[in-house]
Structure formats: C-alpha cells, structure tokens
Design a protein around this motif. Structure first.
Motif, PDB file in Angstrom:
ATOM      1  N   THR A 106       0.827  -1.203   0.000  1.00  0.00           N
ATOM      2  CA  THR A 106       0.000   0.000   0.000  1.00  0.00           C
ATOM      3  C   THR A 106       0.861   1.252   0.000  1.00  0.00           C
ATOM      4  N   GLN A 107       0.307   2.323  -0.534  1.00  0.00           N
ATOM      5  CA  GLN A 107       0.910   3.650  -0.462  1.00  0.00           C
ATOM      6  C   GLN A 107      -0.204   4.667  -0.218  1.00  0.00           C
ATOM      7  N   LEU A 108       0.164   5.842   0.295  1.00  0.00           N
ATOM      8  CA  LEU A 108      -0.755   6.964   0.306  1.00  0.00           C
ATOM      9  C   LEU A 108      -0.835   7.520  -1.107  1.00  0.00           C
ATOM     10  N   ALA A 109      -2.034   7.825  -1.568  1.00  0.00           N
ATOM     11  CA  ALA A 109      -2.237   8.188  -2.968  1.00  0.00           C
ATOM     12  C   ALA A 109      -1.494   9.459  -3.362  1.00  0.00           C
ATOM     13  N   HIS A 110      -1.294  10.379  -2.420  1.00  0.00           N
ATOM     14  CA  HIS A 110      -0.589  11.626  -2.755  1.00  0.00           C
ATOM     15  C   HIS A 110       0.925  11.480  -2.652  1.00  0.00           C
ATOM     16  N   GLY A 111       1.410  10.266  -2.282  1.00  0.00           N
ATOM     17  CA  GLY A 111       2.828  10.002  -2.239  1.00  0.00           C
ATOM     18  C   GLY A 111       3.304   9.557  -0.872  1.00  0.00           C
ATOM     19  N   SER A 112       4.079   8.453  -0.842  1.00  0.00           N
ATOM     20  CA  SER A 112       4.620   7.933   0.412  1.00  0.00           C
ATOM     21  C   SER A 112       5.525   6.757   0.082  1.00  0.00           C
ATOM     22  N   PRO A 113       6.317   6.284   1.068  1.00  0.00           N
ATOM     23  CA  PRO A 113       6.968   4.985   0.910  1.00  0.00           C
ATOM     24  C   PRO A 113       5.913   3.885   0.787  1.00  0.00           C
ATOM     25  N   THR A 114       6.355   2.679   0.509  1.00  0.00           N
ATOM     26  CA  THR A 114       5.446   1.539   0.376  1.00  0.00           C
ATOM     27  C   THR A 114       5.331   0.800   1.704  1.00  0.00           C
ATOM     28  N   GLY A 115       4.114   0.475   2.095  1.00  0.00           N
ATOM     29  CA  GLY A 115       3.885  -0.267   3.326  1.00  0.00           C
ATOM     30  C   GLY A 115       3.334  -1.658   3.045  1.00  0.00           C
ATOM     31  N   ARG A 116       3.546  -2.560   3.987  1.00  0.00           N
ATOM     32  CA  ARG A 116       2.990  -3.917   3.914  1.00  0.00           C
ATOM     33  C   ARG A 116       1.856  -4.027   4.932  1.00  0.00           C
ATOM     34  N   ILE A 117       0.761  -4.664   4.539  1.00  0.00           N
ATOM     35  CA  ILE A 117      -0.341  -4.899   5.474  1.00  0.00           C
ATOM     36  C   ILE A 117      -0.824  -6.330   5.321  1.00  0.00           C
ATOM     37  N   GLU A 118      -1.289  -6.905   6.417  1.00  0.00           N
ATOM     38  CA  GLU A 118      -1.807  -8.279   6.402  1.00  0.00           C
ATOM     39  C   GLU A 118      -2.660  -8.488   7.641  1.00  0.00           C
ATOM     40  N   GLY A 119      -3.382  -9.608   7.634  1.00  0.00           N
ATOM     41  CA  GLY A 119      -4.103 -10.009   8.834  1.00  0.00           C
ATOM     42  C   GLY A 119      -5.372  -9.245   9.120  1.00  0.00           C
ATOM     43  N   PHE A 120      -6.025  -8.655   8.091  1.00  0.00           N
ATOM     44  CA  PHE A 120      -7.285  -7.939   8.310  1.00  0.00           C
ATOM     45  C   PHE A 120      -8.446  -8.793   7.832  1.00  0.00           C
ATOM     46  N   ALA A 121      -9.605  -8.605   8.455  1.00  0.00           N
ATOM     47  CA  ALA A 121     -10.762  -9.439   8.155  1.00  0.00           C
ATOM     48  C   ALA A 121     -11.928  -8.664   7.558  1.00  0.00           C
ATOM     49  N   ASN A 122     -11.879  -7.334   7.587  1.00  0.00           N
ATOM     50  CA  ASN A 122     -12.956  -6.519   7.029  1.00  0.00           C
ATOM     51  C   ASN A 122     -12.378  -5.156   6.670  1.00  0.00           C
ATOM     52  N   VAL A 123     -13.215  -4.295   6.089  1.00  0.00           N
ATOM     53  CA  VAL A 123     -12.731  -2.999   5.621  1.00  0.00           C
ATOM     54  C   VAL A 123     -12.242  -2.131   6.779  1.00  0.00           C
ATOM     55  N   LYS A 124     -12.938  -2.168   7.901  1.00  0.00           N
ATOM     56  CA  LYS A 124     -12.523  -1.362   9.054  1.00  0.00           C
ATOM     57  C   LYS A 124     -11.125  -1.748   9.517  1.00  0.00           C
ATOM     58  N   GLU A 125     -10.856  -3.051   9.577  1.00  0.00           N
ATOM     59  CA  GLU A 125      -9.533  -3.504   9.988  1.00  0.00           C
ATOM     60  C   GLU A 125      -8.485  -3.157   8.932  1.00  0.00           C
ATOM     61  N   LEU A 126      -8.862  -3.207   7.653  1.00  0.00           N
ATOM     62  CA  LEU A 126      -7.949  -2.824   6.575  1.00  0.00           C
ATOM     63  C   LEU A 126      -7.509  -1.376   6.742  1.00  0.00           C
ATOM     64  N   TYR A 127      -8.464  -0.461   6.976  1.00  0.00           N
ATOM     65  CA  TYR A 127      -8.129   0.945   7.157  1.00  0.00           C
ATOM     66  C   TYR A 127      -7.231   1.140   8.378  1.00  0.00           C
ATOM     67  N   SER A 128      -7.492   0.381   9.432  1.00  0.00           N
ATOM     68  CA  SER A 128      -6.675   0.470  10.638  1.00  0.00           C
ATOM     69  C   SER A 128      -5.241   0.025  10.363  1.00  0.00           C
ATOM     70  N   LYS A 129      -5.076  -1.037   9.578  1.00  0.00           N
ATOM     71  CA  LYS A 129      -3.738  -1.523   9.226  1.00  0.00           C
ATOM     72  C   LYS A 129      -2.981  -0.493   8.389  1.00  0.00           C
ATOM     73  N   ILE A 130      -3.683   0.124   7.421  1.00  0.00           N
ATOM     74  CA  ILE A 130      -3.046   1.159   6.597  1.00  0.00           C
ATOM     75  C   ILE A 130      -2.636   2.344   7.466  1.00  0.00           C
ATOM     76  N   ALA A 131      -3.529   2.745   8.369  1.00  0.00           N
ATOM     77  CA  ALA A 131      -3.224   3.871   9.260  1.00  0.00           C
ATOM     78  C   ALA A 131      -2.011   3.570  10.124  1.00  0.00           C
ATOM     79  N   ASP A 132      -1.917   2.363  10.647  1.00  0.00           N
ATOM     80  CA  ASP A 132      -0.771   1.981  11.471  1.00  0.00           C
ATOM     81  C   ASP A 132       0.525   2.036  10.667  1.00  0.00           C
TER      82      ASP A 132
END
Length: 328
Positions: free
Chosen positions: A57-83
């Motif tokens: 994942t990346q922030l759309a306006h620009g950022s390094p690349t992040g890795r996310i895993e272990g989410f079960a729904n959209v709310k958890e996905l957003y939380s993983k990206i935020a972290d």
C-alpha cells in the motif's frame, strides 16, 4: 408496503511497516486458503485464522510503500493502513486499487484481487458550498467507504451539481445543511439529498481527497453507468463482508459479472447510489431462487434495512434472470 419496512436492522513513518525504495509493480502475495473470521460485533479471530495474505500500500498523494496483512474486514484494513503510516484511521476517505488517481472504476469495495496494490486517499481541503436545487434530481451518485464516510462517485453531465465546479468526484460529504452525516450509509445520504425541497438553496460541507501535484487536473465525472471493470488482477480475490467471514474466492463468473453490473445500474437509477458489493450480494441472494416472490422474501431477510421498493426488486429479479439466459 415497500419491502424491508417490517424490521430495521502525526505523519512520522514507522520503518518496521514500510518498504523503502520498492517498485510499485513488485508487490508480492502470500499463500492462503479459506479462513473463518469474525462477524459483526464479535471479537477479532486469532491471527492464525486470518487469511495469510500480504498486500502492499501507499498513500495516494505520495509515500513509501507499506505492507499490510491479517485484516478481516474494511474497518480492519483501514486500521492496518493507518498503522503503517502513523495516521489515524479516520483520516482515510477511501482506497483505490492499482492507481493513485481518484478513479471510481478502481474503487476498493468488498473485494481485493490477490495481486492488487492499495492506494489510500486521505483527507485534504475542506470546503463549504451553497447549491440551489433547481431540479428534483441533483445529478449525484453516492457511495461510501464502509466505515462511515459517504462520498461522491459520479456527477451527471449537465446536472444541477455539474454547474457547481467546486464540487468534485471523490469529495466526502460531511454535512448537509449543518447536519453532520458522518456514520450514515450511502443510501441514507442519497435519500436525504432527494428529499431536499426543490427551488431552495442548501449547504454542503465537503472534504476532498489530498492530491499530489501531478493529480491536479480537471475533475472527472466519475464512473459511467456500466463502466465498472473487473476487480483485481490475480486469479482470486479476498472478499470482505460487513457480516460473516472473509474468504479467498475465485474471480466472479461471466454470469455474475454481467448480473452485478446490471443490478448496480438499477441501484443508481432507483436510489442514486452505486455499490458493487451490494449488487453482488443481491445477485448471490437471487441466483438460485425459483420465482420473484421467493427472491423478494430472501432479499428482505438479507437486506431489509434498505427498504427497497417492490418495482425495484422485480426489476432486479428480471436482470438476474436475463443474465442467466445470456440476454445481455
């Protein structure tokens, strides 16, 4: 009586979650089988029961690349990206797949292809605009991110809102006439806008997605009816549900794709919303039903909160039947 009325249901980078200098095209995917995960209101499942998939994942306006895993729904996905980016999850408006642009054809809904790259669009400029409702229809199509933010998915050319150039596709609708609507579903927001009196002005408070310099361009009108493409580039998808388990599934069949697109068009025509996940759920409910009455009862049981009008339900039944017969 309309169906459904019987029941109502700081920006510092965390280096441990970021992949510096990684090419966008080089994202990888772990292996995973179907797994049982939490339903609404239940505690999160143990980590070993979640899909063993890694997304980039990346922030759309620009950022390094992040890795996310272990989410079960959209709310958890957003939380993983935020972290991953040391943000608050409430800063994320929506996500697109495989493009940093505000492209409503690539909007993340209930499915993520196993090789998709996720771009998160965060809050940018706030604005307040006054609109004069000269027609019954404003020309807006509304969707939401699944965690409380409704936003504009499409602006019809020549419509009332099209004449207000400060309003753009991707804008989050925060308030209508001073009423905060954060937490409302897209169909509720569409209903509020439809019920505003004609020949009167109303006020919208909007939040647009943050844009990088190369994204500053004339606004898009958003998704054209029937213009949604396949979700994902991998052989399967991770399907996220608001209720029930998240599962790794095969790509939709040709019948399912055609039926979902048609039902999504009907949702826009009747309700002023587009929602591929909702359309897919309706197709899933109806594909094995033997007659329209059986379908109507099953739909009311599964999606009674929407209070769909009878004529819409029968049009959806007809669309599913046409898709089964290959008539479009």
């Amino acid at each position: 009586m309309p169906l459904g009325l019987r029941k109502k249901k700081s920006k510092a980078r965390e280096s441990s979650n970021l992949v510096e200098n990684e090419e966008v095209g080089g994202h990888g995917v772990g292996s995973g089988a179907k797994s049982v995960v939490n339903g609404a209101g239940l505690p999160p499942p143990p980590v070993n029961l979640r899909p063993k998939l890694v997304f980039h994942t990346q922030l759309a306006h620009g950022s390094p690349t992040g890795r996310i895993e272990g989410f079960a729904n959209v709310k958890e996905l957003y939380s993983k990206i935020a972290d991953a980016f040391n943000l608050s999850a409430t800063e994320i408006l929506f996500c697109t797949l495989n493009t940093h642009k505000i492209d409503m054809e690539k909007l993340l809904g209930g499915q993520i292809g196993l090789e998709d790259f996720i771009f998160a669009h965060v809050k940018g400029l706030k604005k307040e605009v006054e609109v004069f409702k000269a027609e019954d229809a404003l020309g807006l199509t509304i969707t939401d991110n699944g965690v409380g933010y409704a936003f504009i998915k499409r602006i019809k050319e020549g419509s009332v809102v099209d004449s207000v150039k400060v309003i753009s596709v991707g804008d989050h609708i925060e308030c209508i006439n001073g009423r905060n609507i954060v937490g409302s579903r897209h169909y509720e927001v569409a209903r509020m806008l439809k019920e505003l009196p004609k020949d009167q002005a109303f006020t919208l408070k909007l939040v647009e997605p943050m844009k990088a310099f190369d994204m500053l361009e004339p606004r898009s009108r958003g998704t054209k009816p029937g213009g949604e493409g396949k979700i994902g580039t991998g052989r399967g998808t991770l399907r996220l549900r608001s209720k029930g388990p998240a599962t790794v599934e095969e790509m939709p069949t040709e019948f399912e794709e055609k039926a979902v697109k048609k039902v999504d068009d009907l949702l826009e025509s009747y309700m002023g919303i587009r929602d591929m996940e909702l359309a897919a759920t309706m197709v899933e409910v109806g594909k094995d039903k033997m007659n329209p009455d059986e379908f109507a009862m099953a739909l009311d049981e599964a999606l009674g909160d929407f209070a769909f009008p009878d004529e819409f339900v029968f049009d959806v039944w007809g669309a599913i039947g046409d898709a089964k017969q290959g008539r479009f």
